[in-house]
Design a protein around this motif. Structure first.
Motif, short mmCIF file in Angstrom:
data_model
loop_
_atom_site.label_atom_id
_atom_site.label_comp_id
_atom_site.label_asym_id
_atom_site.label_seq_id
_atom_site.Cartn_x
_atom_site.Cartn_y
_atom_site.Cartn_z
N HIS A 243 0.81 -1.22 0.00
CA HIS A 243 0.00 0.00 0.00
C HIS A 243 0.85 1.28 0.00
O HIS A 243 0.30 2.37 0.16
N ASP A 244 2.15 1.15 -0.17
CA ASP A 244 3.03 2.32 -0.11
C ASP A 244 2.64 3.40 -1.12
O ASP A 244 2.57 4.59 -0.79
N ALA A 245 2.42 2.98 -2.36
CA ALA A 245 2.10 3.96 -3.40
C ALA A 245 0.77 4.66 -3.09
O ALA A 245 0.65 5.89 -3.25
N ALA A 246 -0.21 3.90 -2.61
CA ALA A 246 -1.51 4.49 -2.29
C ALA A 246 -1.40 5.45 -1.11
O ALA A 246 -2.03 6.51 -1.10
N ALA A 247 -0.59 5.09 -0.11
CA ALA A 247 -0.40 5.97 1.05
C ALA A 247 0.24 7.28 0.62
O ALA A 247 -0.12 8.36 1.11
N ALA A 248 1.20 7.20 -0.30
CA ALA A 248 1.84 8.42 -0.81
C ALA A 248 0.83 9.28 -1.57
O ALA A 248 0.83 10.52 -1.45
N GLU A 249 -0.03 8.65 -2.34
CA GLU A 249 -1.03 9.40 -3.10
C GLU A 249 -2.05 10.07 -2.17
O GLU A 249 -2.52 11.18 -2.44
N ALA A 250 -2.39 9.40 -1.08
CA ALA A 250 -3.31 10.01 -0.12
C ALA A 250 -2.66 11.21 0.55
O ALA A 250 -3.30 12.26 0.71
N ALA A 251 -1.40 11.08 0.95
CA ALA A 251 -0.69 12.21 1.56
C ALA A 251 -0.56 13.36 0.56
O ALA A 251 -0.68 14.53 0.93
N LEU A 252 -0.31 13.02 -0.71
CA LEU A 252 -0.21 14.04 -1.75
C LEU A 252 -1.51 14.82 -1.87
O LEU A 252 -1.52 16.05 -1.99
N GLY B 198 -5.70 20.45 3.22
CA GLY B 198 -6.67 20.08 4.23
C GLY B 198 -6.76 18.57 4.36
O GLY B 198 -6.13 17.82 3.61
N LEU B 199 -7.54 18.12 5.33
CA LEU B 199 -7.68 16.70 5.60
C LEU B 199 -9.10 16.23 5.33
O LEU B 199 -10.07 16.91 5.66
N THR B 200 -9.20 15.06 4.75
CA THR B 200 -10.50 14.43 4.55
C THR B 200 -10.30 12.93 4.40
O THR B 200 -9.30 12.49 3.81
N HIS B 201 -11.24 12.14 4.94
CA HIS B 201 -11.21 10.70 4.74
C HIS B 201 -11.95 10.29 3.47
O HIS B 201 -11.96 9.12 3.12
N THR B 202 -12.54 11.26 2.79
CA THR B 202 -13.28 10.98 1.56
C THR B 202 -12.86 11.97 0.47
O THR B 202 -13.61 12.89 0.13
N PRO B 203 -11.65 11.82 -0.06
CA PRO B 203 -11.20 12.72 -1.12
C PRO B 203 -12.20 12.79 -2.28
O PRO B 203 -12.81 11.78 -2.65
N ASN C 213 -6.65 5.35 -5.36
CA ASN C 213 -5.73 4.93 -4.31
C ASN C 213 -5.77 5.90 -3.14
O ASN C 213 -5.78 5.49 -1.97
N ALA C 214 -5.77 7.19 -3.46
CA ALA C 214 -5.81 8.21 -2.40
C ALA C 214 -7.07 8.06 -1.58
O ALA C 214 -7.04 8.15 -0.34
N TYR C 215 -8.19 7.82 -2.25
CA TYR C 215 -9.46 7.65 -1.53
C TYR C 215 -9.41 6.43 -0.62
O TYR C 215 -9.80 6.49 0.56
N ASN C 216 -8.94 5.31 -1.15
CA ASN C 216 -8.93 4.07 -0.38
C ASN C 216 -8.07 4.18 0.87
O ASN C 216 -8.46 3.70 1.94
N LEU C 217 -6.90 4.78 0.76
CA LEU C 217 -6.03 4.90 1.93
C LEU C 217 -6.52 5.96 2.89
O LEU C 217 -6.45 5.79 4.11
N ALA C 218 -7.04 7.08 2.37
CA ALA C 218 -7.54 8.13 3.26
C ALA C 218 -8.70 7.63 4.10
O ALA C 218 -8.86 8.02 5.26
N TYR D 220 3.77 22.49 3.42
CA TYR D 220 2.86 21.53 4.04
C TYR D 220 3.53 20.16 4.13
O TYR D 220 4.29 19.77 3.23
N SER D 221 3.22 19.43 5.19
CA SER D 221 3.71 18.06 5.35
C SER D 221 2.54 17.20 5.82
O SER D 221 1.91 17.48 6.84
N SER D 222 2.24 16.15 5.06
CA SER D 222 1.12 15.27 5.41
C SER D 222 1.61 13.84 5.64
O SER D 222 2.46 13.34 4.90
N SER D 223 1.06 13.19 6.68
CA SER D 223 1.35 11.80 6.98
C SER D 223 0.07 10.99 6.97
O SER D 223 -0.98 11.47 7.41
N VAL D 224 0.17 9.76 6.50
CA VAL D 224 -0.96 8.84 6.43
C VAL D 224 -0.54 7.52 7.08
O VAL D 224 0.45 6.91 6.66
#
Length: 351
Positions: A118-127, A134-139, A149-154, A221-225
């Motif tokens: 899931h590394d690539a998806a986690a990076a896309e969610a942080a991106l 901003g933050l959202t669990h539903t991009p 991928n961003a949606y699934n990991l977020a 900005y710095s985002s972590s997932v």
């Protein structure tokens, strides 16, 4: 499993650093999703959404963040303008895993393993979080740098976003710091971040991080997932304890907020994560006593819920007058577990 937000906003004025965090909601052990409410009257998600709506592509903003170059925790920095999340160093992921397991070990919890698929998806969610400020669990599909991928990991992760004015990179910002924020969960009444991190049934995790200067701003900005849902284990019988208490044992003072909530969850079943909710555990008649060298301390804001953030039962309270380098004894009495009253005793020392 659906996910819902728990968001809070803090300002560290001494470092001109703003931090947003969002934790997933939803029932543990495969239960249905639970309703969630914003835990702050000032929602950073709303304010960041209005800011990101005026963003547009700009190569200048990417170059000011050092896009495409090596630095700090990255083999290759992100390029926000081209929606390239960059590449995080394996050593940074390992540091996060080690920190998470060190935290869990203090609570008698089993170690988790790393899920690199899931590394690539986690990076896309942080991106996505950085690009949209901003933050959202539903991009949203209409957001900048959106991907499935961003949606699934977020939707299955604890989320963290920090920003500060100026164009300096965040190389000195340790990724492990986001875990400390999740653990303390200051200003998050649900304690959702903490409860997912301390879920006994958590088996695997994935971590992603992206730093950069989004379009339309000069701020960094710095985002972590941190993935915390969907990687459960079915059996935790190897645990020596049958509860999760925070704090417990010798505990780093920097990883506990004295004015914030202590918490406790009883483990009614070690072989069925779903059998730890209101049907098996009740705090309706539970009492909490905390005593130290000077006697019994005052308890306030005691409450319980069965919302399923990690463990599907939670008791929390505040204690007045806690100090570093002193030992405290905690008694949680008259907890009804599988129909019988139980009393739990443990101690902690902040240092």
């Amino acid at each position: 499993m659906d996910a819902h937000e728990r968001i809070y906003f803090r300002l560290f004025s001494s470092a001109a650093l703003f931090t947003f965090l969002a934790a997933c909601g939803g029932a543990g052990g495969g239960g249905g999703a639970q309703p969630a409410q914003a835990s702050s009257t000032q929602s950073p998600a709303s304010s960041s959404s209005s800011s990101s709506s005026s963003s547009s592509s700009s190569s200048s903003s990417a170059s000011s963040s050092g896009a495409g170059t090596t630095g700090g925790p990255f083999n290759r920095r992100a390029n926000i303008a081209s929606c390239d999340p960059g590449e995080l160093k394996d050593s940074e992921r390992q540091a996060v895993l080690d920190k998470l397991n060190a935290i869990r070990a203090r609570h008698g919890l089993l170690a988790v393993t790393y899920e690199s698929t899931h590394d690539a998806a986690a990076a896309e969610a942080a991106l996505y979080m950085v690009a949209n400020r901003g933050l959202t669990h539903t991009p949203s599909a209409g957001g900048l740098c959106y991907s499935a991928n961003a949606y699934n990991l977020a939707s299955t992760s604890n989320l963290h976003l920090a920003w500060r004015s100026g164009g300096s990179n965040y190389d000195s910002l340790a990724s492990t710091g986001s875990l400390v924020g999740f653990l303390i969960d200051d200003d998050v009444p649900s304690l959702g971040h903490r409860r997912w991190m301390l879920d006994p049934f958590l088996g695997k995790t994935t971590y992603g991080r992206v730093d950069g200067v989004p379009n339309g701003t000069s701020n960094v900005y710095s985002s972590s997932v941190l993935k915390v849902l969907g990687n459960g284990r079915g059996n935790v019988s190897a645990m020596s304890t049958d509860y999760v208490a925070y704090p417990q044992g010798v505990y780093p003072a920097a990883e506990f907020g004295k004015s914030w909530f202590l918490s406790f969850s009883a483990i009614a079943s070690k072989t069925n994560a779903g059998a730890n909710g209101s049907g098996q555990v009740s705090y309706a008649t539970a009492t909490v006593t905390v005593s130290g060298p000077g006697g019994t301390l005052g308890i306030s804001e005691q409450s319980a819920d069965y919302n399923g953030y990690g463990m599907a039962n939670n008791l929390q309270w505040k204690v007045a007058g806690l100090q570093d380098n002193l030992s405290y004894n905690v008694t949680v009495a008259n907890v009804i577990v599988n129909g019988s009253p139980r009393t739990y005793n443990y101690s902690f020392r902040l240092q």
